[in-house]
Design an enzyme around this catalytic site. Structure first.
Site, PDB file in Angstrom:
ATOM      1  CD  GLU A   1      -3.035  -1.050   2.180  1.00 42.17           C
ATOM      2  OE1 GLU A   1      -2.954  -0.177   3.055  1.00 42.17           O
ATOM      3  OE2 GLU A   1      -3.971  -1.843   2.108  1.00 42.17           O
TER       4      GLU A   1
ATOM      5  CD  GLU B   1      -3.815  -6.073   3.669  1.00 43.07           C
ATOM      6  OE1 GLU B   1      -4.638  -5.241   4.116  1.00 43.07           O
ATOM      7  OE2 GLU B   1      -2.587  -5.893   3.713  1.00 43.07           O
TER       8      GLU B   1
HETATM    9  C1  GCO Z   1      -3.756  -2.197   5.367  1.00 40.04           C
HETATM   10  C2  GCO Z   1      -2.755  -2.971   6.000  1.00 40.04           C
HETATM   11  C3  GCO Z   1      -3.185  -3.787   7.159  1.00 40.04           C
HETATM   12  C4  GCO Z   1      -4.348  -3.302   7.996  1.00 40.04           C
HETATM   13  C5  GCO Z   1      -5.689  -3.677   7.426  1.00 40.04           C
HETATM   14  C6  GCO Z   1      -6.859  -3.261   8.274  1.00 40.04           C
HETATM   15  O1  GCO Z   1      -4.220  -2.658   4.360  1.00 40.04           O
HETATM   16  O2  GCO Z   1      -4.080  -1.117   5.835  1.00 40.04           O
HETATM   17  O3  GCO Z   1      -2.157  -3.758   5.048  1.00 40.04           O
HETATM   18  O4  GCO Z   1      -2.001  -3.757   7.845  1.00 40.04           O
HETATM   19  O5  GCO Z   1      -4.255  -3.816   9.268  1.00 40.04           O
HETATM   20  O6  GCO Z   1      -5.854  -3.093   6.197  1.00 40.04           O
HETATM   21  O7  GCO Z   1      -6.854  -1.895   8.488  1.00 40.04           O
END
Ligand code: GCO
Length: 454
Positions: free
Chosen positions: A167, A357
């Site tokens: 990200e 994710e």
């Molecule tokens: C993100 C991160 C994660 C977070 C998840 C929830 O995508 O922000 O990769 O580390 O914990 O997204 O907020």
């Protein structure tokens, strides 16, 4: 049919985690300090003054945790390496204990037939390198590439899939512009844009290092996006949603195309050069070739969606309605985002997509019966996996799906107050309690995956 079967067999079904959020063991075995250690020390930066010193204590409990992972039945585990555990000063002397820790994790994963998916950078920059200018210093890309080479040499005999940066939108936006995340800076203008470019250079140099060290490894870049989707399937509305997805946002560092166009198409969007002519100050001609060299996967993190409509020929965002479904962070729950974002990025960047994710933040208390009845999370996963299946049927090449996340963990500025895990963690005793969603995912995986060899 044969191709379909082969593809289904190779599909990565897993969970995703990150080093600072789960490992703890902050003072163990010569681990160096990261910017998150320092940020957590700052008053008011993290809810309840929490930090990741112990987190889920995965550093000590990984054997049992990985046993649980095996029980879950996934065939892939995404985790990140703590750069400062491997190189306490960020560069120079390698810490054998750090390398050994990941060797043990990887060996266990392999013995369970679980594919390790390694993220090289999930936000925990070594503090020493930050003090040397961090992403404002162009040399940082060289340090990142050296670290990548060390990781590739140490783990590449068993790890096939690497992703570079998690990200970039949050690395820059949250960390360097709004000061919401570590290191808590407030850059703007040319300095901010130089940091963006250097981050992309980190990606490019890391891919070069991977290609030179491990010709058979795969490389990718992990992005997040708002997930605009058309509120109806008129061509005009679809076009409007697509345009919004790839537009440069007013909050520039959160844009998707700003990072993904250079990485997957070889150059920044045209509008970027038009809006910021000074960009040429820090872009050297050879940079774009390095940044844009071919990658294998497009890793997409997706949590929600945001509808787009067209009224009188103009795009608009329909207002949210009272009582619209949301998670425990107030994020809108809308699985249409996953369908459309994967389709849009696949069409534009033409790489197989890995949903890197996708998960739900809930309250998740342990009930009187000793269990965690997280029906909302099960519903969320069903909705999103359903949409992913639709997207695949409709031609989007999706190569994997990873739930965020395995264990409740250190949720950045929310500390331990927000839970995304399939496994509940009691942070005072470190007791693990698999939630109902853990069993749901386990049973679901039995229906989609051929039996593991082991
Ligand atoms: C993100 C991160 C994660 C977070 C998840 C929830 O995508 O922000 O990769 O580390 O914990 O997204 O907020």
């Amino acid at each position: 049919m044969e191709t379909l079967r082969r593809k289904n067999r190779d599909f990565l079904w897993g969970v995703a985690t990150s080093s600072y959020q789960i490992e703890g063991g902050a003072d163990k075995a010569d681990r160096g300090k990261s910017i998150w250690d320092t940020f957590c020390e700052g008053k008011g930066n993290v809810k309840g003054g929490a930090d990741g010193k112990f987190a889920c204590d995965f550093y000590h409990r990984f054997r049992d945790d990985l046993k649980l992972l095996k029980e879950l039945g996934v065939n892939a585990f995404r985790f990140s390496l703590s750069w400062s555990r491997i190189l306490p000063e960020g560069r120079g002397k390698v810490n054998p204990a750090g390398v050994d820790f990941y060797n043990q994790v990887i060996d266990i994963l392999k013995s369970y037939d679980i594919e390790p998916l390694v993220t090289l950078y999930h936000w925990d920059m070594p503090e020493t390198l930050y003090r040397c200018g961090g992403l404002l210093n162009r040399d940082f890309a060289g340090w990142f590439s050296d670290y990548t080479e060390i990781a590739a040499k140490a783990f590449g005999d068993r790890v096939k899939h690497f992703s570079t940066i998690n990200e970039p939108q949050c690395v820059i936006g949250d960390g360097l512009v709004t000061a919401a995340h570590a290191p808590g800076d407030r850059l703007n203008g040319g300095r901010m844009r130089a940091a963006i470019h250097h981050l992309l250079l980190c990606h490019g140099r890391a891919v070069s290092a991977l290609r030179a060290t491990l010709p058979h490894a795969t490389a990718g870049f992990v992005n997040c996006a708002i997930g605009f989707y058309p509120e109806n399937e008129n061509a005009e509305t679809i076009e409007a949603a697509k345009k919004s997805t790839f537009a440069l946002y007013d909050a520039l560092p959160y844009s998707l195309s700003l990072y993904c166009d250079p990485v997957y198409l070889g150059d920044y969007p045209k509008e970027y050069y038009e809006a910021y002519p000074d960009t040429e100050d820090f872009i050297r001609p050879e940079d774009l070739r390095e940044i844009g060299q071919p990658c294998d996967f497009f890793y997409q993190n997706v949590y929600g969606g945001s509808p787009m409509g067209v009224k009188d020929g103009k795009p608009y965002s329909p207002p949210t309605k009272k009582g619209d479904p949301a998670n425990g962070l107030g994020w809108r729950v809308d699985e249409n985002g996953l369908y459309w974002i994967s389709k849009f990025v696949y069409e534009r960047y033409k790489k197989p997509v890995i949903i890197a994710e996708n998960g739900y933040c809930g309250l998740d208390n342990v009930c009187l019966d000793g269990k965690v009845h997280d029906a909302d999370r099960i519903d969320y996963l069903q909705r999103h996996i359903g949409k992913m299946t639709d997207a695949k049927k409709d031609g989007t090449d999706i190569a994997g799906y990873l739930v965020w996340t395995f264990l409740d963990n250190f949720e950045w500025t929310y500390g331990y107050s927000k839970r995304f895990g399939l496994v509940h963690v009691d942070f005072s005793t470190q007791k693990r309690t698999p939630k109902d969603s853990f069993y749901w995912y386990r049973d679901f995986l039995k229906t989609v995956q051929p039996c593991s060899k082991k």
